[in-house]
Design a protein around this motif. Structure first.
Motif, short mmCIF file in Angstrom:
data_model
loop_
_atom_site.label_atom_id
_atom_site.label_comp_id
_atom_site.label_asym_id
_atom_site.label_seq_id
_atom_site.Cartn_x
_atom_site.Cartn_y
_atom_site.Cartn_z
N ARG A 57 34.73 40.84 39.80
CA ARG A 57 33.51 41.65 40.24
C ARG A 57 32.92 41.23 41.50
NH1 ARG A 57 33.13 42.81 34.74
NH2 ARG A 57 32.65 45.10 34.30
N ILE A 91 22.70 46.37 34.05
CA ILE A 91 23.34 47.49 33.69
C ILE A 91 23.66 47.27 32.03
CG2 ILE A 91 25.53 48.77 33.50
CD1 ILE A 91 25.69 48.04 36.64
N TYR A 106 29.42 52.48 32.95
CA TYR A 106 29.95 51.10 32.41
C TYR A 106 30.87 51.34 31.29
CZ TYR A 106 30.07 46.64 30.14
OH TYR A 106 30.31 45.80 29.52
N GLU A 143 34.90 50.71 31.50
CA GLU A 143 35.35 49.64 30.81
C GLU A 143 36.53 49.88 29.85
OE1 GLU A 143 34.79 45.90 31.39
OE2 GLU A 143 33.96 46.90 32.92
N LYS A 202 39.46 50.68 31.85
CA LYS A 202 40.10 49.31 32.46
C LYS A 202 40.87 48.68 31.26
CE LYS A 202 36.66 47.66 34.95
NZ LYS A 202 35.83 46.37 35.43
N ARG A 224 44.92 48.08 31.35
CA ARG A 224 45.26 46.54 31.43
C ARG A 224 46.15 46.28 30.46
NH1 ARG A 224 39.87 43.82 33.16
NH2 ARG A 224 39.58 44.36 35.31
#
Ligand SMILES: Nc1ncnc2c1ncn2[C@@H]1O[C@H](COP(=O)(O)OP(=O)(O)OP(=O)(O)O)[C@@H](O)[C@H]1O
Ligand SMILES: [Mg+2]
Lengths: 226, 296
Positions: free
Chosen positions: A94, A105, B8, B12, B15, B19
């Motif tokens: 990041r 967040i 978020y 996530e 991802k 992955r």
């Protein structure tokens, strides 16, 4: 702000890391914790953000009794504390801005002003223009600035640092401590465990020395050595 | 930069699936297989209901009469049956009628019947339709007591054979689903565990900055759900696709076999059942791998 009463910590292996420690740190103080390797400095810091619980005694931080605190209260307590480590603990996939915003967040503080707050913090820690860099494109000192920015983004009541300059050269270390001192000037209570003798000597803050798990010295405006 | 909590979570989740492409694929695949079997059980169940209806409508009791009796005796039996409670319709089929029917049935293959010559080996019979299917066994038992009745046949036998066949195939597909479902849960759980391991560092930082457990596990649970639902979509498509093919094939080759066309409504019902099962599988799979972590 911080009170330890007869605090002992025995690790599973039977190691006595802290032995009946008593101390009180008031709001707005800047405190160095020094002592030889293995003395229990990191243990003390870990007790303060409830990474570890005391085996005996009472730890009260920012009005919370950490020994009796419930598991689900821990996250809300941690939001009042910023923590910085020797190894920075950044997320390497990041950017600088994302690392700092992360603390907002994932605590649900997301909103329209996230970007504004993050950019402001980036300039406070002296990383203007580097917001889109990844941590491995930064020097150690710059990475620690990112970690400090992340620790401070929620305006914590307390900033804890465990050897924040352990991996940095003296000049960079000084810059990092200037930054930490700046947070203290704005009202954040600061506790730093460190081996940075010259900095402790030059800053002349309160020094608590630990040896073999016991507080052996507590000087109002102390030096690294007695 | 994503700055919202929803962004978020979704980011996530995406991802973590991307992955671990291989284990994600494996998770989806096993879930799909489990849900495909669920779909098969679902379809069997639908068809059983449908077949029972069809069979019940066509249900007719065939009462074969002793060949040695006279027409008068046959008429007597006919009257006796007609007088029974619950009988809706009775039809007498004489030996000649029966032969006529047989000839009609094999019209193109007259040679088959040539061997019969003048001898008519077919028995006379009485065909009974009942008001209610449930009364059949009772009525059959009573008819069998009538002297001069040789044999009684009824389709309820076929129905009960159909039922046990259905039950067995249903049990097999449900059992298969349970086994494959458990495997799917384990595979998803393993896939999530890989992600959790890969993200230990990130999780530690989340805890450090004060993220709640719910938020920390959120993306993992969501990953499980997405894998489960994707598996559900594949499994359902497979089941529905295969079934449509089976229906069209059967209707072409064996037009007299009653088989249910999958309507849009049933397909939707099926999809809902399967996708919710997919969600359950996903949630179970991810919670299993997070349970240990949650207790820390
Ligand atoms: N998780 C643990 N399990 C068992 N023993 C531990 C654990 N963490 C620390 N210790 C032991 O507790 C004692 C105090 O360790 P601590 O890390 O607090 O020292 P420190 O003052 O921070 O040392 P350093 O200056 O080298 O960082 C040491 O003897 C150490 O080996
Ligand atoms: Mg230490």
């Amino acid at each position: 702000m911080i009170r330890m009463k007869d605090v002992s910590k025995v690790y599973d292996a039977g190691v006595l890391a802290l032995d009946r420690v008593n101390l009180e740190i008031r709001k707005g103080e800047f405190v160095f914790v020094v002592g030889p390797s293995g003395a229990g400095k990191s243990t003390l810091i870990k007790l303060l953000y409830r990474q570890e619980v005391p085996t005996e005694g009472q730890v009260v931080v920012a009005g919370n009794d950490l020994g009796t605190m419930r598991r689900r209260e821990i996250p809300y307590f941690r939001r009042k504390i910023g923590v910085v480590f020797q190894d920075f603990k950044l997320l390497y996939d990041r950017t600088v801005a994302e690392n700092i915003a992360f603390a907002l967040i994932v605590t649900g503080a997301a909103g329209r002003d996230v970007i504004r707050r993050v950019m402001q913090m980036i300039s406070v820690v002296g990383l203007k223009g580097r917001q889109n860099a990844y941590p491995n494109q930064l020097s150690g000192g710059e990475q620690q600035r990112v970690a400090i920015a992340r620790a401070l983004i929620r305006n914590p009541e307390i900033l804890l640092a465990d050897e924040p300059t352990g991996n940095l050269d003296p000049k960079t270390s000084l810059e990092i401590f200037r930054l930490i001192e700046r947070a203290n000037i704005y009202g954040t209570t600061v506790v730093v465990a460190t081996h940075a003798r010259h900095i402790v000597d030059s800053m002349r803050k309160r020094v608590i020395e630990i040896k073999s798990g016991s507080v052996v010295r507590d000087d109002r405006r102390g030096a690294y050595d007695r | 930069m994503r700055t919202s909590l929803a962004g978020y979570l979704l980011g996530e989740t995406g991802k973590s699936i991307w992955r671990n492409k291989l284990s994600s694929l494996l998770s989806c695949g096993t879930t799909a297989l489990a849900l495909f079997l669920l779909g098969v059980a679902f379809i069997i169940n639908l068809n059983l209901g449908f077949m029972f209806q069809v069979v019940q409508k066509q249900m007719e009791i065939q009462v074969y009469l002793d060949k040695e009796l006279s027409e008068d005796a046959y008429a007597e039996i006919y009257e006796a049956v007609k007088a029974m409670p619950g009988v809706a319709e009775v039809k007498y089929v004489s030996k000649a009628d029966a032969l006529e029917e047989l000839k009609e049935m094999f019209r193109d293959k007259a040679s088959v019947l040539e061997g019969l010559g003048e001898d008519n080996p077919l028995p006379a019979s009485v065909r009974v339709n009942m008001v209610e299917a449930a009364m059949i066994p009772e009525t059959v038992a009573a008819i069998e007591q009538i002297p001069g009745v040789d044999d009684v046949e009824y389709q309820a036998e076929a129905a009960s054979r159909l039922a046990s066949l259905g039950r067995v195939s249903q049990a097999v597909s449900l059992g298969g689903m349970a086994v494959v479902g458990l495997v799917a849960i384990m595979v998803i759980s393993n896939s999530i565990r890989l992600t959790v391991d890969a993200k230990r560092h990130e999780i530690a930082i989340m805890k450090l900055v004060g993220a709640t457990d719910e938020l920390i596990v959120g993306p993992f649970i969501l990953t499980g759900i997405v894998l489960g639902v994707l598996g559900g979509v594949f499994g359902a498509s497979l089941a529905i696709g295969l079934y449509s093919w089976v229906v069209s094939t059967i209707q072409e080759l064996l037009p007299f076999v009653p088989i249910l066309n999958l309507t849009v409504e049933t397909a939707v019902d099926m999809l809902i059942v399967m996708l919710s099962t997919g969600v359950v599988v996903g949630v179970l799979g991810s919670t299993i791998s997070l349970r240990r972590y949650l207790r820390v």
